[in-house]
Design a protein around this motif. Structure first.
Motif: not given
Length: 268
Positions: A132-143
Motif C-alpha cells: 500500500e505504501v508503494g502504491r500511494l508513493a506511485g500516486l504521490f510521486g514520492t517513491a
C-alpha cells in the motif's frame, strides 16, 4: 470490520456549500483527478479519514496531511464530519479512506472536491503495508521517500520479530486465537494461529470451538473489543492497538504490540 452507514445531515452539507461558495472552491485540484504539487514542497496535499490512513500516507512520503476523524473517536465510521472537514477536502489533491468508512465518498461529494479519492486497505501485515505504501508513493510521486521509509520499517520489524521469538516460553511458538483485524500481531510474534473470530459477535458455538483449540493467548482488537473472549480457558488476552497516534508514525504500533505480547509471554 463491518460496514456502517453514516448519514451526513442536510444542514452540514448546506453549511459546507455556503462556506465553499465564499471562496474555498477555487483551491481544489485539477479536474483530471491527479494530485497537484503544493507550492514550495513538491508534495501533494492529502486528506485522510483517520490516523491509520495518515500513517500510510506519511510512510509513502506525503507531508501535507490533514486527518478528519480525531484519534479520540473509538470507532471511526461513527464520526459526523464538520464543515471544516469538508473545507479541507475541497483543497486536497488526494482523499484517503477505508472501505468500512462509507462517509468518505459523501464527504468528497458534499465538498465539491475534485480530489482523487483513494481506497486504502488498512492492514498492518508487513507485506500489505509495503504494498500500500508503494502504491500511494506511485500516486504521490514520492517513491524515493517511500523506499527510505521501507528500509527502516523492514529493519525494525525484523528486530521485533526476533525479540519476540526469543521470548517464546520453552522455545516453542505460542498458540493464539486472534480477532481477524489483529492477525498481523500474531505474525509479528511468530505465533501459531489456531483460530480467528470477529468482526461479528462471537456465538456460543464459536466460543466452544475456539476454547477447544487451547490457545495460550487471545489477541483482541482494542478498537472492536467485546470483552473477555475465552474467560474460562486460561488463555491470556492481549489488547492490540491498530491505529497510530497523532504523529502518524506506524512503527510505534508494532513496538507497542511487541511490548504487550512480551508481557503476555512472561518476559518483562
Amino acid at each position: 470490520m463491518a460496514r456502517t452507514r453514516v448519514r451526513i445531515p442536510a444542514v452540514l452539507t448546506l453549511s459546507a456549500a455556503l462556506f465553499l461558495t465564499a471562496g474555498c472552491g477555487n483551491d481544489a485540484s485539477s479536474a483530471s483527478g491527479e494530485g497537484q504539487d503544493q507550492p514550495g514542497t513538491g508534495k501533494p496535499s492529502v486528506v485522510v479519514t483517520t490516523t491509520w490512513e495518515g500513517a500510510f500516507a506519511k510512510a509513502a512520503g506525503a507531508e501535507d496531511i490533514k486527518v478528519i476523524v480525531p484519534q479520540s473517536v473509538h470507532h471511526a465510521p461513527d464520526y459526523d464530519p464538520r464543515p471544516s472537514d469538508l473545507a479541507a477536502v475541497a483543497k486536497a489533491d488526494f482523499v484517503l479512506y477505508a472501505p468500512f468508512e462509507p462517509y468518505a465518498a459523501k464527504i468528497k461529494e458534499a465538498a465539491g472536491s475534485e480530489a482523487k479519492l483513494v481506497e486504502v486497505e488498512l492492514d498492518n501485515d508487513p507485506a500489505k503495508v509495503s504494498a500500500e505504501v508503494g502504491r500511494l508513493a506511485g500516486l504521490f510521486g514520492t517513491a524515493d521517500a517511500a523506499a527510505q521509509w521501507k528500509t527502516g520499517f523492514d529493519a525494525e520489524y525484523t528486530k521485533l520479530n526476533k525479540d519476540l521469538q526469543a521470548a517464546w516460553p520453552g522455545g516453542r511458538s505460542p498458540s493464539v486465537v486472534t480477532q481477524v483485524f489483529t492477525a498481523w500481531s500474531a505474525k509479528l510474534a511468530g505465533a501459531t494461529t489456531v483460530g480467528t473470530y470477529g468482526p461479528e459477535a462471537v456465538t456460543p458455538a464459536q466460543l466452544a470451538e475456539l476454547a477447544a483449540k487451547k490457545p495460550s493467548l487471545v489477541l483482541d482488537n482494542a478498537h472492536m473489543s467485546t470483552g473477555a473472549v475465552l474467560p474460562d480457558s486460561g488463555a491470556k488476552q492481549v489488547k492490540i492497538v491498530n491505529y497510530p497516534g497523532d504523529d502518524l508514525d506506524l512503527l510505534p504500533v508494532y513496538r507497542n504490540a511487541a511490548a504487550e505480547l512480551k508481557k503476555a509471554l512472561g518476559t518483562p
